[in-house]
Write a protein that holds these residues in place. Structure first.
Motif, PDB file in Angstrom:
ATOM      1  N   GLU A   1       0.831  -1.205   0.000  1.00 55.41           N
ATOM      2  CA  GLU A   1       0.000   0.000   0.000  1.00 55.41           C
ATOM      3  C   GLU A   1       0.868   1.258   0.000  1.00 55.41           C
ATOM      4  O   GLU A   1       0.538   2.250  -0.660  1.00 55.41           O
ATOM      5  CB  GLU A   1      -0.920   0.003   1.228  1.00 55.41           C
ATOM      6  N   TYR A   2       1.992   1.227   0.724  1.00 58.73           N
ATOM      7  CA  TYR A   2       2.888   2.384   0.773  1.00 58.73           C
ATOM      8  C   TYR A   2       3.516   2.628  -0.598  1.00 58.73           C
ATOM      9  O   TYR A   2       3.615   3.777  -1.061  1.00 58.73           O
ATOM     10  CB  TYR A   2       3.987   2.147   1.819  1.00 58.73           C
ATOM     11  N   LYS A   3       3.927   1.545  -1.277  1.00 60.53           N
ATOM     12  CA  LYS A   3       4.524   1.670  -2.612  1.00 60.53           C
ATOM     13  C   LYS A   3       3.522   2.222  -3.614  1.00 60.53           C
ATOM     14  O   LYS A   3       3.853   3.051  -4.463  1.00 60.53           O
ATOM     15  CB  LYS A   3       5.045   0.305  -3.081  1.00 60.53           C
ATOM     16  N   ILE A   4       2.255   1.745  -3.513  1.00 55.41           N
ATOM     17  CA  ILE A   4       1.199   2.246  -4.397  1.00 55.41           C
ATOM     18  C   ILE A   4       0.975   3.735  -4.154  1.00 55.41           C
ATOM     19  O   ILE A   4       0.854   4.526  -5.099  1.00 55.41           O
ATOM     20  CB  ILE A   4      -0.109   1.465  -4.167  1.00 55.41           C
ATOM     21  N   THR A   5       0.947   4.132  -2.872  1.00 54.77           N
ATOM     22  CA  THR A   5       0.734   5.536  -2.511  1.00 54.77           C
ATOM     23  C   THR A   5       1.834   6.435  -3.056  1.00 54.77           C
ATOM     24  O   THR A   5       1.568   7.488  -3.638  1.00 54.77           O
ATOM     25  CB  THR A   5       0.642   5.687  -0.976  1.00 54.77           C
ATOM     26  N   GLN A   6       3.087   6.013  -2.881  1.00 53.31           N
ATOM     27  CA  GLN A   6       4.213   6.819  -3.362  1.00 53.31           C
ATOM     28  C   GLN A   6       4.195   6.953  -4.879  1.00 53.31           C
ATOM     29  O   GLN A   6       4.501   8.013  -5.431  1.00 53.31           O
ATOM     30  CB  GLN A   6       5.544   6.195  -2.898  1.00 53.31           C
ATOM     31  N   GLN A   7       3.825   5.873  -5.562  1.00 52.28           N
ATOM     32  CA  GLN A   7       3.718   5.924  -7.023  1.00 52.28           C
ATOM     33  C   GLN A   7       2.617   6.894  -7.445  1.00 52.28           C
ATOM     34  O   GLN A   7       2.783   7.684  -8.394  1.00 52.28           O
ATOM     35  CB  GLN A   7       3.436   4.529  -7.574  1.00 52.28           C
ATOM     36  N   SER A   8       1.486   6.857  -6.749  1.00 51.43           N
ATOM     37  CA  SER A   8       0.353   7.742  -7.069  1.00 51.43           C
ATOM     38  C   SER A   8       0.716   9.202  -6.837  1.00 51.43           C
ATOM     39  O   SER A   8       0.410  10.073  -7.660  1.00 51.43           O
ATOM     40  CB  SER A   8      -0.873   7.357  -6.236  1.00 51.43           C
ATOM     41  N   ILE A   9       1.380   9.494  -5.724  1.00 47.91           N
ATOM     42  CA  ILE A   9       1.773  10.876  -5.423  1.00 47.91           C
ATOM     43  C   ILE A   9       2.760  11.390  -6.461  1.00 47.91           C
ATOM     44  O   ILE A   9       2.693  12.547  -6.899  1.00 47.91           O
ATOM     45  CB  ILE A   9       2.366  10.966  -3.999  1.00 47.91           C
ATOM     46  N   PHE A  10       3.683  10.540  -6.873  1.00 45.22           N
ATOM     47  CA  PHE A  10       4.651  10.909  -7.910  1.00 45.22           C
ATOM     48  C   PHE A  10       3.933  11.334  -9.191  1.00 45.22           C
ATOM     49  O   PHE A  10       4.279  12.333  -9.830  1.00 45.22           O
ATOM     50  CB  PHE A  10       5.576   9.724  -8.179  1.00 45.22           C
ATOM     51  N   LEU A  11       2.898  10.577  -9.574  1.00 44.76           N
ATOM     52  CA  LEU A  11       2.133  10.896 -10.783  1.00 44.76           C
ATOM     53  C   LEU A  11       1.325  12.176 -10.615  1.00 44.76           C
ATOM     54  O   LEU A  11       1.235  12.991 -11.537  1.00 44.76           O
ATOM     55  CB  LEU A  11       1.204   9.736 -11.136  1.00 44.76           C
ATOM     56  N   LEU A  12       0.739  12.367  -9.431  1.00 44.47           N
ATOM     57  CA  LEU A  12      -0.071  13.567  -9.177  1.00 44.47           C
ATOM     58  C   LEU A  12       0.778  14.834  -9.266  1.00 44.47           C
ATOM     59  O   LEU A  12       0.306  15.886  -9.706  1.00 44.47           O
ATOM     60  CB  LEU A  12      -0.741  13.476  -7.807  1.00 44.47           C
ATOM     61  N   LYS A  13       2.033  14.739  -8.870  1.00 45.84           N
ATOM     62  CA  LYS A  13       2.929  15.898  -8.942  1.00 45.84           C
ATOM     63  C   LYS A  13       3.225  16.298 -10.380  1.00 45.84           C
ATOM     64  O   LYS A  13       3.525  17.455 -10.668  1.00 45.84           O
ATOM     65  CB  LYS A  13       4.242  15.590  -8.213  1.00 45.84           C
ATOM     66  N   ARG A  14       3.136  15.313 -11.300  1.00 48.20           N
ATOM     67  CA  ARG A  14       3.480  15.574 -12.694  1.00 48.20           C
ATOM     68  C   ARG A  14       2.264  15.872 -13.567  1.00 48.20           C
ATOM     69  O   ARG A  14       2.389  16.165 -14.741  1.00 48.20           O
ATOM     70  CB  ARG A  14       4.229  14.365 -13.268  1.00 48.20           C
ATOM     71  N   THR A  15       1.075  15.770 -12.983  1.00 51.75           N
ATOM     72  CA  THR A  15      -0.148  15.938 -13.769  1.00 51.75           C
ATOM     73  C   THR A  15      -0.592  17.392 -13.813  1.00 51.75           C
ATOM     74  O   THR A  15      -0.096  18.246 -13.061  1.00 51.75           O
ATOM     75  CB  THR A  15      -1.282  15.065 -13.199  1.00 51.75           C
ATOM     76  N   THR A  16      -1.515  17.689 -14.708  1.00 48.67           N
ATOM     77  CA  THR A  16      -2.093  19.032 -14.807  1.00 48.67           C
ATOM     78  C   THR A  16      -3.487  19.072 -14.190  1.00 48.67           C
ATOM     79  O   THR A  16      -3.846  20.016 -13.490  1.00 48.67           O
ATOM     80  CB  THR A  16      -2.184  19.469 -16.282  1.00 48.67           C
ATOM     81  N   VAL A  17      -4.274  18.028 -14.449  1.00 53.66           N
ATOM     82  CA  VAL A  17      -5.640  17.963 -13.928  1.00 53.66           C
ATOM     83  C   VAL A  17      -5.811  16.695 -13.097  1.00 53.66           C
ATOM     84  O   VAL A  17      -5.431  15.610 -13.533  1.00 53.66           O
ATOM     85  CB  VAL A  17      -6.681  17.974 -15.067  1.00 53.66           C
ATOM     86  N   ILE A  18      -6.388  16.848 -11.909  1.00 51.19           N
ATOM     87  CA  ILE A  18      -6.662  15.706 -11.035  1.00 51.19           C
ATOM     88  C   ILE A  18      -8.164  15.484 -10.983  1.00 51.19           C
ATOM     89  O   ILE A  18      -8.927  16.417 -10.691  1.00 51.19           O
ATOM     90  CB  ILE A  18      -6.119  15.932  -9.608  1.00 51.19           C
ATOM     91  N   LEU A  19      -8.601  14.261 -11.270  1.00 53.17           N
ATOM     92  CA  LEU A  19      -9.998  13.882 -11.063  1.00 53.17           C
ATOM     93  C   LEU A  19     -10.062  13.120  -9.743  1.00 53.17           C
ATOM     94  O   LEU A  19      -9.605  11.982  -9.643  1.00 53.17           O
ATOM     95  CB  LEU A  19     -10.506  13.004 -12.213  1.00 53.17           C
TER      96      LEU A  19
END
Length: 439
Positions: free
Chosen positions: A67-85
């Motif tokens: 779960e921690y690895k999934i969370t870190q991967q998700s946060i990494f992607l959110l930092k690089r995105t323009t729009v969050i749904l």
């Protein structure tokens, strides 16, 4: 880039599939089913946008947990995105997980749309409570995903016009032309994801000792020694996927996803970990299944770094795969990058050989050479093989015309098949011969 985030079972994968108009992400009621992120593309205002389905965000501090690895991967992607749904469930009250995710999103200072899912009523009282999350002034109600989807698309169009220059894909969008498609499959925990990460030289796929960590086919692009490859890491396939293939279940979805992808691949890598220094019976049955589907395959024996008696192991493996001599076997260590150059050279060789076209004259010369070496006989009756040509590629089917071909023994048919296989130098997949009797 548009990234979907939310707690378990709020409909991220369903919305993702709707946005890209393709069933790329598997949908299941099992909480936390999506682990690795998956990306696809959609067109809005004639602009191609990358859409990413994340595994979610969990409030855990255990750095060794999945779960921690999934969370870190998700946060990494959110930092690089323009729009969050940001997806939430409109049928329940705001949860602690929703609040935790909102806190992380708020700190990123991104354009956020709160997507309230699973509601069939239009009352603002039900949905307005989600403004209290404090992450956005934009709120969209999507009933059972397909209803009100136009409302969401309209909001996205406004944002795209506002951020037109920023909405470019952070992931590689390469043309599929001249790409060698490589599909990696095998049983759970044999090192498929480790191999993909090493080949890509980054942590693209989550790696864990928990069987079944990878739950969707994960496709990535790589350039190696000047060649373009599309590498797909598949779900670990076990006995249940085949035993329950006729039943409606998650197993069926995974099995279909795997074998539908294999059909369109150039080379399949079957990753195997040995059991008692031998290939398991189940892995042997998988080899037979892939061969039967006429898909080019390379057998990869992984984790060879743990063995001291590699010569004995090679002898055992070669004997077990004696029934498919045309299949190449490679011993590697994904963890220590061993034999990667040999792997790519072999992939290129098989891909090139399986795209060759042979002239009929050349095929007939092989037939005549085979007959001269070993003439077909059946007691006192004359068998004459006249000519041959290739009637189909992928797989290669050779039609051989002659008189009394129905009298040919199985051993002679096997001899001709092996002779053509060896002379044409077709690797990774078998050839087939049809004997046609004419007067």
């Amino acid at each position: 880039m548009i990234t979907l985030v939310g707690r378990n079972n709020v409909g991220k994968s369903t919305l993702f599939n709707v946005l890209i108009n393709k069933k790329l992400s598997l949908v299941n009621n099992y909480p936390g089913f999506t682990s690795d992120y998956i990306y696809g593309y959609t067109k809005i205002n004639n602009i191609t946008i990358t859409v990413v389905d994340t595994g979610g965000i969990y409030s855990t501090t255990n750095s060794s947990s999945l779960e921690y690895k999934i969370t870190q991967q998700s946060i990494f992607l959110l930092k690089r995105t323009t729009v969050i749904l940001f997806l939430v469930d409109g049928t329940v009250e705001i949860t602690n997980d929703d609040t935790y995710i909102a806190k992380i999103i708020k700190s990123l200072k991104k354009e956020v749309i709160i997507v309230v899912n699973k509601i069939d009523i239009t009352s603002d009282i039900i949905t307005n409570k989600f403004y209290s999350l404090g992450v956005s002034s934009l709120l969209c109600k999507v009933s059972a995903i397909n209803k009100n989807i136009n409302q969401l698309l309209s909001i996205l169009e406004l944002i795209i016009n506002k951020y037109k220059n920023k909405l470019t894909s952070c992931l590689n969008i390469n043309s599929s032309i001249n790409k060698i498609k490589v599909f990696i499959f095998g049983q759970p925990n044999v090192g498929k994801s480790t191999l993909v990460n090493k080949l890509l030289n980054k942590h693209r796929v989550l790696v864990s000792n928990i069987p079944g960590t990878t739950r969707n086919n994960i496709t990535s692009d790589i350039i190696y020694n000047g060649f373009n490859y599309e590498i797909t890491d598949s779900v670990g396939i076990n006995k249940n996927y085949l035993l329950l293939k006729n039943k409606k279940s998650l197993v069926t979805d995974i099995s279909k996803t795997i074998f539908n992808t294999i059909k369109y691949t150039n080379v399949t890598l079957h990753i195997i970990c040995l059991v008692d220094k031998k290939i398991s019976h189940y892995d042997l049955s998988l080899v037979k299944l892939i061969v039967k589907k006429n898909i080019p395959i390379i057998i990869i024996i992984n984790k060879c770094d743990i063995y001291n008696d590699l010569d004995e192991i090679k002898f055992n493996v070669t004997n077990q795969l004696n029934f498919v001599k045309f299949i190449k076997i490679l011993f590697i260590s994904a963890l220590y990058n061993q034999n990667f150059d040999s792997l790519f050279k072999l992939i290129n060789k098989i891909n090139k050989m399986n795209s060759l076209v042979f002239k009929t004259r050349y095929v007939n010369n092989i037939l005549y050479d085979a007959i001269n070496n070993y003439y077909p006989t059946c007691r006192d009756k004359l068998i004459k093989l006249k000519y041959a040509y290739i009637s189909n590629y992928s797989p290669i089917i050779i039609n051989i015309y002659g008189t009394r071909t129905y009298l040919l023994s199985k051993s002679y048919k096997r001899y001709l098949t092996n002779y053509f296989q060896r002379t044409l130098n077709i690797l990774g997949t078998s050839i087939y011969i049809k004997f046609i009797n004419n007067k």
